[in-house]
Scaffold this motif. Structure first.
Motif, short mmCIF file in Angstrom:
data_model
loop_
_atom_site.label_atom_id
_atom_site.label_comp_id
_atom_site.label_asym_id
_atom_site.label_seq_id
_atom_site.Cartn_x
_atom_site.Cartn_y
_atom_site.Cartn_z
N HIS A 1 30.41 45.43 46.16
CA HIS A 1 29.67 45.47 44.90
C HIS A 1 28.17 45.67 45.16
CE1 HIS A 1 29.16 44.85 40.62
NE2 HIS A 1 28.18 43.99 40.88
N LEU B 1 42.79 40.32 41.74
CA LEU B 1 41.79 41.10 41.02
C LEU B 1 40.90 41.89 41.97
CD1 LEU B 1 40.59 38.83 38.07
CD2 LEU B 1 41.82 40.98 37.94
N ARG C 1 35.37 42.55 36.93
CA ARG C 1 35.95 41.37 37.58
C ARG C 1 34.99 40.19 37.50
NH1 ARG C 1 35.15 39.89 43.00
NH2 ARG C 1 36.57 38.26 43.66
N LEU D 1 34.43 48.44 38.18
CA LEU D 1 35.57 47.53 38.17
C LEU D 1 35.21 46.17 38.75
CD1 LEU D 1 38.47 49.96 39.11
CD2 LEU D 1 37.80 49.14 36.85
N SER D 2 34.37 46.15 39.76
CA SER D 2 33.92 44.88 40.32
C SER D 2 33.06 44.12 39.31
CB SER D 2 33.13 45.13 41.61
OG SER D 2 32.70 43.92 42.17
N VAL E 1 35.14 42.76 48.42
CA VAL E 1 34.73 43.33 47.13
C VAL E 1 33.33 42.84 46.75
CG1 VAL E 1 35.26 43.29 44.65
CG2 VAL E 1 37.04 43.79 46.30
N SER F 1 39.65 51.73 41.76
CA SER F 1 38.55 52.67 41.99
C SER F 1 39.02 53.90 42.75
CB SER F 1 37.40 51.98 42.74
OG SER F 1 37.78 51.63 44.05
N THR G 1 40.53 46.00 42.04
CA THR G 1 39.30 46.80 41.92
C THR G 1 39.26 47.92 42.95
OG1 THR G 1 37.95 45.40 43.38
CG2 THR G 1 37.97 44.82 41.04
N HIS H 1 38.49 39.35 48.37
CA HIS H 1 37.44 38.93 47.44
C HIS H 1 36.07 38.96 48.11
CE1 HIS H 1 39.22 35.56 49.51
NE2 HIS H 1 38.20 34.80 49.24
N GLN I 1 34.05 51.72 41.72
CA GLN I 1 34.17 50.44 42.41
C GLN I 1 33.18 49.43 41.81
OE1 GLN I 1 36.36 49.25 44.68
NE2 GLN I 1 35.30 47.30 44.50
N HIS I 2 31.96 49.87 41.58
CA HIS I 2 30.93 48.98 41.02
C HIS I 2 31.31 48.57 39.60
CE1 HIS I 2 26.94 47.24 41.47
NE2 HIS I 2 26.71 47.56 40.22
#
Length: 136
Positions: free
Chosen positions: A32, A111, A93, A89-90, A28, A119, A115, A25, A86-87
């Protein structure tokens, strides 16, 4: 020994990295921010170059195409594609967390891992389709 009256009393330091264990976490969250910066600078720079190339003469577009289809250009495009997914899906989240959900540690970690995995899978699927799936 008396305290120095000209020096302010020592204040407690924020424990942040000294007591928290590194987790997905946290990674991520940093990703982000990093992917947002990559999309802002590299993505917008590439998009601007492409728009100028298609609006200009054919030689400008040929130059853009030559650079974009070079192996290093493809690697940059794949990296930007991964940054986008990635951005995205983050961000989803974070949207889920903004509703007050997914604050339980295990759910949050799950979660976060989703991500990263998502991604990578979306990037691989898109580029497999672009490189191999569009040939007739």
């Amino acid at each position: 020994m008396a305290a120095n009256p000209s020096r302010p009393p020592a204040r407690p330091l924020s424990p942040h990295l000294t007591i928290w264990r590194w987790g997905p976490h946290m990674a991520v969250s940093i990703l982000h921010r990093a992917t947002g910066m990559a999309l802002t600078f590299a993505g917008l720079g590439l998009l601007t170059w492409w728009l100028v190339a298609i609006a200009g003469d054919p030689s400008g577009f040929a130059t853009f195409t030559k650079v974009a289809t070079h192996p290093i250009g493809v690697i940059v495009l794949i990296g930007l594609t991964w940054s986008f997914f990635q951005h995205l899906l983050s961000g989803i989240r974070h949207l889920i967390m903004d509703t007050g959900s997914a604050f339980e540690l295990q759910t949050n970690k799950t979660l976060a891992i989703a991500t990263i995995v998502g991604s990578l899978l979306l990037t691989a699927a898109l580029w497999a389709w672009l490189l191999f799936g569009t040939r007739a």
